[in-house]
Enzyme design. Structure first.
Site, PDB file in Angstrom:
ATOM      1  N   GLU A  59      27.123 -41.888   5.013  1.00 50.78           N
ATOM      2  CA  GLU A  59      26.690 -42.958   5.422  1.00 50.78           C
ATOM      3  C   GLU A  59      26.331 -43.435   6.772  1.00 50.78           C
ATOM      4  OE1 GLU A  59      29.482 -45.938   3.762  1.00 50.78           O
ATOM      5  OE2 GLU A  59      29.274 -45.299   1.746  1.00 50.78           O
ATOM      6  N   GLU A  67      21.565 -50.014   0.656  1.00 49.17           N
ATOM      7  CA  GLU A  67      22.447 -51.104  -0.272  1.00 49.17           C
ATOM      8  C   GLU A  67      22.399 -52.497   0.333  1.00 49.17           C
ATOM      9  OE1 GLU A  67      26.114 -49.136  -0.950  1.00 49.17           O
ATOM     10  OE2 GLU A  67      26.715 -50.951  -1.836  1.00 49.17           O
TER      11      GLU A  67
HETATM   12  O1  KIV Z   1      29.537 -44.614  -4.027  1.00 52.81           O
HETATM   13  C1  KIV Z   1      28.172 -44.978  -4.751  1.00 52.81           C
HETATM   14  O2  KIV Z   1      28.360 -45.434  -5.947  1.00 52.81           O
HETATM   15  C2  KIV Z   1      27.267 -45.586  -3.794  1.00 52.81           C
HETATM   16  C3  KIV Z   1      26.239 -46.385  -4.595  1.00 52.81           C
HETATM   17  C4  KIV Z   1      26.486 -47.553  -4.483  1.00 52.81           C
HETATM   18  C5  KIV Z   1      24.878 -46.208  -3.832  1.00 52.81           C
HETATM   19  O3  KIV Z   1      27.276 -44.932  -2.686  1.00 52.81           O
END
Ligand code: KIV
Length: 272
Positions: free
Chosen positions: A123, A190
Site C-alpha cells: 500500500e 480502493e
Molecule cells: O486486503 C484486502 O482484502 C485488500 C483488498 C480490499 C483490495 O487489500
C-alpha cells in the site's frame, strides 16, 4: 474493439497486461485458506488476493494492522496449495516494509520463498517507491495499492471515499504513473470516485483493479467473505452480495443442533 478471449491455462502477470490490452476485464477475489481458494480457483477467478483483510475476516481484528508476516505466510501457503490457474498475490502486512527498502525486500522474499505466492502487494505511492524498486529488482512482481489504504486508517481517521479533493486526486494520479514507471504489473484502487479511477485506468497501461472505484477500470476485486454474505455487519455501497451464507449457514447449523438434541442425527444409515 472486440477481441476473442484467450483461454488462459495459468494466469501470469503478463496475462493480466494482455487482458487489459484486449479489453478483457480481470476478476479478483480474496481467499485465505486452502478450501476457499480451491473453490475460487475452480470458479475461474483470475487473481486470488491473500489480503491482509485476513486480519479482520479470519482473526476478528478491527483493523488490518495486527496481522503478522508469519500469519500472512501461513494463509498464503494454504491458498497456493489449492490453486491450478489463478495468480496468487500476497499482501505485505503493516510493519513488514515501511521502515526501509532492505526490510521490504526481506519480507517479500520470505513471502515468495515460504508461501510460494506469485507476487506481492504493497500500500502506498511515492513514500514507498524505493522499497518497491528494491523488490522489483529482485525479480518479485509487485502490485500497487492506492486510494483508501487500510494500513493507514489511523492517519485517515475514517474509511470514507478518498481523493475527492483535487490535491489528493493529483497525487494519486502521479503515484499511479510512478508505479507503472518503476515496473509494477498492476494496481488496486480502493474507494475513490469512479471518474478519477477511470482517468487513472486510461492514463496507464498496466491493469487497474478497483474496489469501490466504479466500472471504468480494468477489473474488480471484492473480499470473498463479504460477497458470499458470510459477513453481514459490513455493508458499504460498493458491495454486491451474491449469496447470504450467514443466514443459510445459521439455519443449517441450527437444524443440526435440533437434530442432535432430538436424537434424529445420526440415523440408522449414518452409523456403523
Ligand atoms: O486486503 C484486502 O482484502 C485488500 C483488498 C480490499 C483490495 O487489500
Amino acid at each position: 474493439m472486440s477481441v476473442a478471449k484467450k483461454d488462459y491455462k495459468r494466469i501470469t502477470t503478463k496475462s493480466l497486461i494482455e487482458m487489459k490490452a484486449n479489453g478483457e476485464k480481470i476478476s479478483m477475489l480474496t481467499a485465505y485458506d486452502y478450501t476457499m481458494a480451491k473453490i475460487v480457483d475452480s470458479a475461474g477467478v483470475d487473481v486470488i488476493l491473500v489480503g491482509d483483510s485476513a486480519s479482520n475476516v479470519m482473526a476478528g481484528h478491527e483493523t488490518t494492522l495486527p496481522i503478522t508476516l508469519d500469519q500472512m505466510i501461513y494463509h498464503a501457503s494454504g491458498v497456493v496449495r489449492a490453486i491450478e490457474r489463478s495468480l496468487v498475490v500476497v499482501d505485505l502486512p503493516f510493519g513488514s516494509y515501511q521502515s526501509d527498502p532492505k526490510e521490504a525486500l526481506r519480507s517479500a522474499i520470505r513471502i515468495m520463498k515460504e508461501s510460494g505466492g506469485h507476487a506481492v502487494k504493497l500500500e502506498g505511492g511515492s513514500e514507498i517507491k524505493e522499497s518497491i524498486k528494491r523488490i522489483l529488482n529482485a525479480g518479485i512482481p509487485v502490485m500497487g495499492h492506492l486510494g483508501l489504504t487500510p494500513q493507514s486508517i489511523y492517519k485517515f481517521g475514517t474509511y470514507t471515499v478518498r481523493a475527492k479533493e483535487e490535491e489528493e486526486a493529483d497525487k494519486l494520479i502521479e503515484d499511479a504513473k510512478m508505479l507503472e514507471r518503476v515496473g509494477c504489473f498492476a494496481l488496486v484502487l480502493e474507494k475513490i470516485p469512479a471518474k478519477l479511477a477511470q482517468k487513472v485506468a486510461e492514463s496507464i497501461s498496466i491493469p487497474v483493479i478497483g474496489i469501490g472505484a466504479g466500472s471504468g477500470v480494468d477489473g474488480q476485486v471484492l473480499v470473498l467473505h463479504d460477497m458470499i454474505g458470510m459477513t453481514h455487519e459490513f455493508s458499504p455501497r460498493f458491495l454486491r452480495r451474491y449469496m447470504n451464507l450467514f443466514e443459510d449457514m445459521t439455519a443449517a447449523i441450527g437444524q443440526y443442533v435440533s437434530d442432535v438434541k432430538a436424537v434424529d442425527f445420526p440415523n440408522e444409515n449414518e452409523q456403523y
